[in-house]
Design a protein around this motif. Structure first.
Motif, PDB file in Angstrom:
ATOM      1  N   GLU A   1     -13.118 -53.335 -18.045  1.00  0.00           N
ATOM      2  CA  GLU A   1     -14.214 -53.293 -19.002  1.00  0.00           C
ATOM      3  C   GLU A   1     -15.466 -53.903 -18.383  1.00  0.00           C
ATOM      4  O   GLU A   1     -15.400 -54.533 -17.328  1.00  0.00           O
ATOM      5  CB  GLU A   1     -13.836 -54.060 -20.270  1.00  0.00           C
ATOM      6  N   LEU A   2     -16.593 -53.712 -19.039  1.00  0.00           N
ATOM      7  CA  LEU A   2     -17.863 -54.280 -18.597  1.00  0.00           C
ATOM      8  C   LEU A   2     -18.030 -55.664 -19.214  1.00  0.00           C
ATOM      9  O   LEU A   2     -18.914 -55.903 -20.028  1.00  0.00           O
ATOM     10  CB  LEU A   2     -19.023 -53.356 -18.987  1.00  0.00           C
ATOM     11  N   ALA A   3     -17.147 -56.560 -18.831  1.00  0.00           N
ATOM     12  CA  ALA A   3     -17.152 -57.931 -19.341  1.00  0.00           C
ATOM     13  C   ALA A   3     -16.377 -58.794 -18.361  1.00  0.00           C
ATOM     14  O   ALA A   3     -15.611 -58.289 -17.550  1.00  0.00           O
ATOM     15  CB  ALA A   3     -16.514 -57.987 -20.723  1.00  0.00           C
ATOM     16  N   THR A   4     -16.585 -60.103 -18.452  1.00  0.00           N
ATOM     17  CA  THR A   4     -15.808 -61.027 -17.637  1.00  0.00           C
ATOM     18  C   THR A   4     -14.973 -61.907 -18.552  1.00  0.00           C
ATOM     19  O   THR A   4     -15.259 -62.013 -19.742  1.00  0.00           O
ATOM     20  CB  THR A   4     -16.712 -61.911 -16.755  1.00  0.00           C
ATOM     21  N   LYS A   5     -13.931 -62.490 -17.982  1.00  0.00           N
ATOM     22  CA  LYS A   5     -13.040 -63.347 -18.752  1.00  0.00           C
ATOM     23  C   LYS A   5     -12.718 -64.582 -17.934  1.00  0.00           C
ATOM     24  O   LYS A   5     -12.723 -64.540 -16.702  1.00  0.00           O
ATOM     25  CB  LYS A   5     -11.712 -62.644 -19.035  1.00  0.00           C
ATOM     26  N   ASP A   6     -12.385 -65.645 -18.617  1.00  0.00           N
ATOM     27  CA  ASP A   6     -11.955 -66.859 -17.951  1.00  0.00           C
ATOM     28  C   ASP A   6     -10.742 -66.541 -17.082  1.00  0.00           C
ATOM     29  O   ASP A   6      -9.790 -65.919 -17.538  1.00  0.00           O
ATOM     30  CB  ASP A   6     -11.615 -67.935 -18.990  1.00  0.00           C
ATOM     31  N   GLY A   7     -10.804 -66.911 -15.825  1.00  0.00           N
ATOM     32  CA  GLY A   7      -9.683 -66.697 -14.922  1.00  0.00           C
ATOM     33  C   GLY A   7      -9.670 -65.363 -14.204  1.00  0.00           C
ATOM     34  O   GLY A   7      -8.903 -65.184 -13.266  1.00  0.00           O
ATOM     35  N   ALA A   8     -10.488 -64.411 -14.620  1.00  0.00           N
ATOM     36  CA  ALA A   8     -10.532 -63.101 -13.959  1.00  0.00           C
ATOM     37  C   ALA A   8     -11.590 -63.134 -12.861  1.00  0.00           C
ATOM     38  O   ALA A   8     -12.701 -63.606 -13.086  1.00  0.00           O
ATOM     39  CB  ALA A   8     -10.852 -62.001 -14.970  1.00  0.00           C
ATOM     40  N   PRO A   9     -11.283 -62.629 -11.668  1.00  0.00           N
ATOM     41  CA  PRO A   9     -12.230 -62.651 -10.556  1.00  0.00           C
ATOM     42  C   PRO A   9     -13.240 -61.503 -10.618  1.00  0.00           C
ATOM     43  O   PRO A   9     -13.388 -60.729  -9.677  1.00  0.00           O
ATOM     44  CB  PRO A   9     -11.316 -62.536  -9.333  1.00  0.00           C
ATOM     45  N   TRP A  10     -13.909 -61.388 -11.741  1.00  0.00           N
ATOM     46  CA  TRP A  10     -14.871 -60.309 -11.947  1.00  0.00           C
ATOM     47  C   TRP A  10     -16.270 -60.875 -12.054  1.00  0.00           C
ATOM     48  O   TRP A  10     -16.483 -61.967 -12.585  1.00  0.00           O
ATOM     49  CB  TRP A  10     -14.571 -59.544 -13.222  1.00  0.00           C
ATOM     50  N   LEU A  11     -17.220 -60.101 -11.558  1.00  0.00           N
ATOM     51  CA  LEU A  11     -18.633 -60.450 -11.653  1.00  0.00           C
ATOM     52  C   LEU A  11     -19.352 -59.296 -12.327  1.00  0.00           C
ATOM     53  O   LEU A  11     -19.273 -58.170 -11.857  1.00  0.00           O
ATOM     54  CB  LEU A  11     -19.230 -60.696 -10.264  1.00  0.00           C
ATOM     55  N   LEU A  12     -20.024 -59.571 -13.436  1.00  0.00           N
ATOM     56  CA  LEU A  12     -20.796 -58.564 -14.167  1.00  0.00           C
ATOM     57  C   LEU A  12     -22.271 -58.819 -13.889  1.00  0.00           C
ATOM     58  O   LEU A  12     -22.787 -59.892 -14.175  1.00  0.00           O
ATOM     59  CB  LEU A  12     -20.539 -58.668 -15.676  1.00  0.00           C
ATOM     60  N   ILE A  13     -22.940 -57.825 -13.295  1.00  0.00           N
ATOM     61  CA  ILE A  13     -24.367 -57.933 -13.022  1.00  0.00           C
ATOM     62  C   ILE A  13     -25.112 -56.875 -13.815  1.00  0.00           C
ATOM     63  O   ILE A  13     -24.722 -55.705 -13.828  1.00  0.00           O
ATOM     64  CB  ILE A  13     -24.696 -57.781 -11.525  1.00  0.00           C
ATOM     65  N   THR A  14     -26.178 -57.299 -14.464  1.00  0.00           N
ATOM     66  CA  THR A  14     -27.082 -56.391 -15.162  1.00  0.00           C
ATOM     67  C   THR A  14     -28.311 -56.243 -14.276  1.00  0.00           C
ATOM     68  O   THR A  14     -28.957 -57.234 -13.925  1.00  0.00           O
ATOM     69  CB  THR A  14     -27.487 -56.936 -16.542  1.00  0.00           C
ATOM     70  N   TYR A  15     -28.612 -55.003 -13.905  1.00  0.00           N
ATOM     71  CA  TYR A  15     -29.769 -54.693 -13.063  1.00  0.00           C
ATOM     72  C   TYR A  15     -30.839 -54.008 -13.905  1.00  0.00           C
ATOM     73  O   TYR A  15     -30.522 -53.257 -14.831  1.00  0.00           O
ATOM     74  CB  TYR A  15     -29.388 -53.718 -11.957  1.00  0.00           C
ATOM     75  N   GLN A  16     -32.090 -54.244 -13.535  1.00  0.00           N
ATOM     76  CA  GLN A  16     -33.215 -53.545 -14.136  1.00  0.00           C
ATOM     77  C   GLN A  16     -33.897 -52.742 -13.040  1.00  0.00           C
ATOM     78  O   GLN A  16     -34.050 -53.228 -11.900  1.00  0.00           O
ATOM     79  CB  GLN A  16     -34.218 -54.529 -14.747  1.00  0.00           C
ATOM     80  N   ARG A  17     -34.308 -51.536 -13.379  1.00  0.00           N
ATOM     81  CA  ARG A  17     -35.007 -50.698 -12.403  1.00  0.00           C
ATOM     82  C   ARG A  17     -36.326 -51.354 -12.031  1.00  0.00           C
ATOM     83  O   ARG A  17     -37.075 -51.800 -12.907  1.00  0.00           O
ATOM     84  CB  ARG A  17     -35.271 -49.311 -12.983  1.00  0.00           C
ATOM     85  N   ALA A  18     -36.616 -51.427 -10.733  1.00  0.00           N
ATOM     86  CA  ALA A  18     -37.894 -51.992 -10.263  1.00  0.00           C
ATOM     87  C   ALA A  18     -38.997 -50.987 -10.559  1.00  0.00           C
ATOM     88  O   ALA A  18     -38.824 -49.785 -10.368  1.00  0.00           O
ATOM     89  CB  ALA A  18     -37.814 -52.274  -8.770  1.00  0.00           C
TER      90      ALA A  18
ATOM     91  N   ARG B   1     -25.465 -51.706 -15.625  1.00  0.00           N
ATOM     92  CA  ARG B   1     -24.509 -52.822 -15.671  1.00  0.00           C
ATOM     93  C   ARG B   1     -23.307 -52.442 -14.817  1.00  0.00           C
ATOM     94  O   ARG B   1     -22.756 -51.351 -14.975  1.00  0.00           O
ATOM     95  CB  ARG B   1     -24.078 -53.121 -17.100  1.00  0.00           C
ATOM     96  N   VAL B   2     -22.909 -53.360 -13.930  1.00  0.00           N
ATOM     97  CA  VAL B   2     -21.775 -53.123 -13.043  1.00  0.00           C
ATOM     98  C   VAL B   2     -20.885 -54.357 -13.061  1.00  0.00           C
ATOM     99  O   VAL B   2     -21.363 -55.474 -12.887  1.00  0.00           O
ATOM    100  CB  VAL B   2     -22.234 -52.836 -11.590  1.00  0.00           C
ATOM    101  N   CYS B   3     -19.583 -54.139 -13.264  1.00  0.00           N
ATOM    102  CA  CYS B   3     -18.611 -55.231 -13.239  1.00  0.00           C
ATOM    103  C   CYS B   3     -17.725 -55.017 -12.011  1.00  0.00           C
ATOM    104  O   CYS B   3     -17.036 -54.000 -11.897  1.00  0.00           O
ATOM    105  CB  CYS B   3     -17.776 -55.246 -14.519  1.00  0.00           C
ATOM    106  N   TYR B   4     -17.779 -55.983 -11.082  1.00  0.00           N
ATOM    107  CA  TYR B   4     -17.106 -55.899  -9.786  1.00  0.00           C
ATOM    108  C   TYR B   4     -15.842 -56.754  -9.739  1.00  0.00           C
ATOM    109  O   TYR B   4     -15.823 -57.852 -10.271  1.00  0.00           O
ATOM    110  CB  TYR B   4     -18.034 -56.436  -8.692  1.00  0.00           C
ATOM    111  N   ALA B   5     -14.833 -56.263  -9.022  1.00  0.00           N
ATOM    112  CA  ALA B   5     -13.646 -57.065  -8.705  1.00  0.00           C
ATOM    113  C   ALA B   5     -13.945 -57.764  -7.385  1.00  0.00           C
ATOM    114  O   ALA B   5     -13.794 -57.197  -6.316  1.00  0.00           O
ATOM    115  CB  ALA B   5     -12.414 -56.180  -8.580  1.00  0.00           C
ATOM    116  N   LEU B   6     -14.382 -58.994  -7.453  1.00  0.00           N
ATOM    117  CA  LEU B   6     -14.864 -59.699  -6.269  1.00  0.00           C
ATOM    118  C   LEU B   6     -13.798 -60.018  -5.241  1.00  0.00           C
ATOM    119  O   LEU B   6     -14.089 -60.145  -4.058  1.00  0.00           O
ATOM    120  CB  LEU B   6     -15.551 -60.998  -6.690  1.00  0.00           C
ATOM    121  N   ASP B   7     -12.580 -60.138  -5.679  1.00  0.00           N
ATOM    122  CA  ASP B   7     -11.524 -60.529  -4.753  1.00  0.00           C
ATOM    123  C   ASP B   7     -10.913 -59.344  -4.023  1.00  0.00           C
ATOM    124  O   ASP B   7      -9.962 -59.496  -3.264  1.00  0.00           O
ATOM    125  CB  ASP B   7     -10.439 -61.307  -5.485  1.00  0.00           C
ATOM    126  N   GLY B   8     -11.461 -58.140  -4.241  1.00  0.00           N
ATOM    127  CA  GLY B   8     -10.912 -56.948  -3.608  1.00  0.00           C
ATOM    128  C   GLY B   8      -9.652 -56.465  -4.299  1.00  0.00           C
ATOM    129  O   GLY B   8      -8.987 -55.555  -3.820  1.00  0.00           O
TER     130      GLY B   8
END
Length: 151
Positions: free
Chosen positions: A133-150, A120-127
């Motif tokens: 934290e590993l979560a997103t909130k209303d109004g925060a420019p964060w993207l949380l992606i959950t990846y699964q190993r191929a 799980r990775v939470c990115y600051a998309l706006d730089g």
């Protein structure tokens, strides 16, 4: 959802780049994390603005990590870069620097967690500021992606 539409897919590719970079260039590292992160990862789920992001394009996102480099396959093509992580922070932090593709040289700040075949990775998309934290909130420019190993 508005946060997602404002950032669109160029940030998704940035996120992938950041993921790969995370794996191998470290300020303080444990060999266990590096071994666990290396490989190919597929996006399984995403959230932005506290809400799930539903997209067929997300399902096409594939990140491959080898050494301190990553390659991200997105609907728009391939991007690549390097990763730097700090395992001493809570949550653990990552900086992904694009070396190829859209916005080469841009650094994306993130936090991450790896558990088995789930990353799980939470990115600051706006730089901007790194997520706290590993979560997103209303109004925060964060993207949380959950990846699964191929497999």
């Amino acid at each position: 959802m508005e946060v997602w539409s404002n950032m669109h897919w160029r940030f998704l590719s940035t996120a992938m780049l950041a993921l790969v970079s995370l794996a191998f260039t470290t300020t303080t590292t444990r060999a266990d994390d590096i071994k666990e992160i290396e490989g190919t990862w597929r996006a399984a789920a995403a959230k932005a603005g506290g809400k799930p992001v539903e997209s067929e394009d997300l399902q096409k996102l594939v990140v491959t990590i080898a050494g301190d480099h990553y390659t991200a396959q997105t609907k728009d093509g391939t991007e690549a870069g390097t990763l730097k992580l700090d395992e001493t922070q809570k949550p653990r932090t990552m900086d992904a620097t694009r070396t190829e593709g859209f916005e080469a040289g841009k650094v994306i700040k993130a936090v991450y967690e790896i558990t088995g075949d789930t990353l799980r990775v939470c990115y600051a998309l706006d730089g901007g500021e790194r997520p706290t934290e590993l979560a997103t909130k209303d109004g925060a420019p964060w993207l949380l992606i959950t990846y699964q190993r191929a497999k």
